[in-house]
Design a protein around this motif. Sequence first.
Motif, PDB file in Angstrom:
ATOM      1  N   TYR A  91       0.824  -1.201   0.000  1.00  0.00           N
ATOM      2  CA  TYR A  91       0.000   0.000   0.000  1.00  0.00           C
ATOM      3  C   TYR A  91       0.858   1.251   0.000  1.00  0.00           C
ATOM      4  O   TYR A  91       0.594   2.198  -0.733  1.00  0.00           O
ATOM      5  N   GLU A  92       1.897   1.262   0.836  1.00  0.00           N
ATOM      6  CA  GLU A  92       2.773   2.419   0.892  1.00  0.00           C
ATOM      7  C   GLU A  92       3.431   2.669  -0.459  1.00  0.00           C
ATOM      8  O   GLU A  92       3.652   3.799  -0.853  1.00  0.00           O
ATOM      9  N   TYR A  93       3.750   1.624  -1.181  1.00  0.00           N
ATOM     10  CA  TYR A  93       4.413   1.757  -2.475  1.00  0.00           C
ATOM     11  C   TYR A  93       3.523   2.465  -3.490  1.00  0.00           C
ATOM     12  O   TYR A  93       4.011   3.153  -4.363  1.00  0.00           O
ATOM     13  N   ALA A  94       2.200   2.319  -3.321  1.00  0.00           N
ATOM     14  CA  ALA A  94       1.270   2.841  -4.317  1.00  0.00           C
ATOM     15  C   ALA A  94       0.855   4.282  -4.039  1.00  0.00           C
ATOM     16  O   ALA A  94       0.174   4.885  -4.847  1.00  0.00           O
ATOM     17  N   ARG A  95       1.242   4.873  -2.933  1.00  0.00           N
ATOM     18  CA  ARG A  95       0.792   6.219  -2.596  1.00  0.00           C
ATOM     19  C   ARG A  95       1.412   7.257  -3.541  1.00  0.00           C
ATOM     20  O   ARG A  95       2.603   7.218  -3.823  1.00  0.00           O
ATOM     21  N   PHE A  96       0.591   8.182  -4.010  1.00  0.00           N
ATOM     22  CA  PHE A  96       1.093   9.223  -4.903  1.00  0.00           C
ATOM     23  C   PHE A  96       0.175  10.435  -4.824  1.00  0.00           C
ATOM     24  O   PHE A  96      -0.924  10.385  -4.271  1.00  0.00           O
ATOM     25  N   GLY A  97       0.635  11.545  -5.359  1.00  0.00           N
ATOM     26  CA  GLY A  97      -0.166  12.754  -5.430  1.00  0.00           C
ATOM     27  C   GLY A  97      -0.382  13.160  -6.880  1.00  0.00           C
ATOM     28  O   GLY A  97       0.299  12.676  -7.772  1.00  0.00           O
ATOM     29  N   ARG A 201       8.562  19.318  -1.883  1.00  0.00           N
ATOM     30  CA  ARG A 201       8.459  19.353  -0.418  1.00  0.00           C
ATOM     31  C   ARG A 201       7.273  18.541   0.081  1.00  0.00           C
ATOM     32  O   ARG A 201       7.396  17.730   1.003  1.00  0.00           O
ATOM     33  N   ILE A 202       6.111  18.736  -0.547  1.00  0.00           N
ATOM     34  CA  ILE A 202       4.916  17.989  -0.150  1.00  0.00           C
ATOM     35  C   ILE A 202       5.103  16.501  -0.407  1.00  0.00           C
ATOM     36  O   ILE A 202       4.737  15.656   0.419  1.00  0.00           O
ATOM     37  N   GLY A 203       5.685  16.163  -1.556  1.00  0.00           N
ATOM     38  CA  GLY A 203       5.896  14.756  -1.882  1.00  0.00           C
ATOM     39  C   GLY A 203       6.800  14.059  -0.879  1.00  0.00           C
ATOM     40  O   GLY A 203       6.533  12.927  -0.461  1.00  0.00           O
ATOM     41  N   LEU A 204       7.880  14.725  -0.467  1.00  0.00           N
ATOM     42  CA  LEU A 204       8.805  14.129   0.486  1.00  0.00           C
ATOM     43  C   LEU A 204       8.186  14.036   1.877  1.00  0.00           C
ATOM     44  O   LEU A 204       8.348  13.021   2.572  1.00  0.00           O
ATOM     45  N   GLU A 205       7.470  15.066   2.296  1.00  0.00           N
ATOM     46  CA  GLU A 205       6.865  15.053   3.627  1.00  0.00           C
ATOM     47  C   GLU A 205       5.806  13.969   3.761  1.00  0.00           C
ATOM     48  O   GLU A 205       5.670  13.354   4.818  1.00  0.00           O
ATOM     49  N   ARG A 206       5.085  13.703   2.699  1.00  0.00           N
ATOM     50  CA  ARG A 206       4.000  12.713   2.748  1.00  0.00           C
ATOM     51  C   ARG A 206       4.422  11.331   2.273  1.00  0.00           C
ATOM     52  O   ARG A 206       3.630  10.397   2.281  1.00  0.00           O
ATOM     53  N   GLY A 207       5.647  11.212   1.822  1.00  0.00           N
ATOM     54  CA  GLY A 207       6.134   9.908   1.395  1.00  0.00           C
ATOM     55  C   GLY A 207       5.548   9.415   0.084  1.00  0.00           C
ATOM     56  O   GLY A 207       5.406   8.206  -0.118  1.00  0.00           O
ATOM     57  N   TYR A 208       5.217  10.337  -0.834  1.00  0.00           N
ATOM     58  CA  TYR A 208       4.672   9.922  -2.115  1.00  0.00           C
ATOM     59  C   TYR A 208       5.770   9.305  -2.988  1.00  0.00           C
ATOM     60  O   TYR A 208       6.916   9.747  -2.967  1.00  0.00           O
ATOM     61  N   ALA A 209       5.385   8.301  -3.757  1.00  0.00           N
ATOM     62  CA  ALA A 209       6.321   7.708  -4.707  1.00  0.00           C
ATOM     63  C   ALA A 209       6.537   8.643  -5.898  1.00  0.00           C
ATOM     64  O   ALA A 209       7.626   8.710  -6.455  1.00  0.00           O
TER      65      ALA A 209
END
Length: 240
Positions: A91-97, A201-209
């Motif tokens: 699930y974590e692998y699939a997270r994106f924005g 910044r948002i991608g790194l803070e939220r852990g987006y792939a």
Amino acid sequence: MQKNPILPEFFPRLISKICTFAQYNTKKRACDKLNHKTPYTAMTRNLLPILALALCGTANVAAQTEIIGEQADIVAETVATATPSAASAAYEYARFGYLSYNDVLHSMPAYAEAQQTLAEMRTSCEAELRRSEENFSKIFAEFIEGQRSFPENILLKRQKELHQLMEQTLKFKEEARALLQKSEQEVIEPLRRQIDNAIRRIGLERGYAYVLNTDNNTYPFVNGDIGTDITADVLELLQQ
């Protein structure tokens, strides 16, 4: 041959463990892609004795019951600890924005100011180009009207002047276009860097792939249960 009296009682439990193991094995393959280690080998070792003892009809019934119970408990514990980990990793692998880059850019106050500056430059260039074209048209009309009465040397001189004037007009037109493109790049590029930094910044803070740009119908469908629209978040961050 003595029938194994524990088989009727144990088979439902055994089948349940085998099904759990199959589900775990499927999740484990997805997890392996992320280099997560799972106790797959240990589970295999624990299932094999269960199957062997359950199918054996000559072994001591009491001993079988005790050993099978212990092995089943180990398998249950392994599944309980490993399966959530594998599912969580997948699930974590699939997270994106995702966002509309153009919507963010066009909503920035600095973008409106930049467009106003570019519009003024474009108006000035168009006015100068129109003046040059009108001047060329006037001189060309005079040449057409008097060419029959011009001496040959004046006729050649006027033709040369018209040719030079036409080249100057075309040159100015190309220079004006290049100037506008350069100016647009100079005023827009800093805004794009701000947006890129906010997205990063948002991608790194939220852990987006990754973060997708949905402009130009590049992605007609994005699953909102997995991806998150960060357009408003990027705008909010840019206003800080």
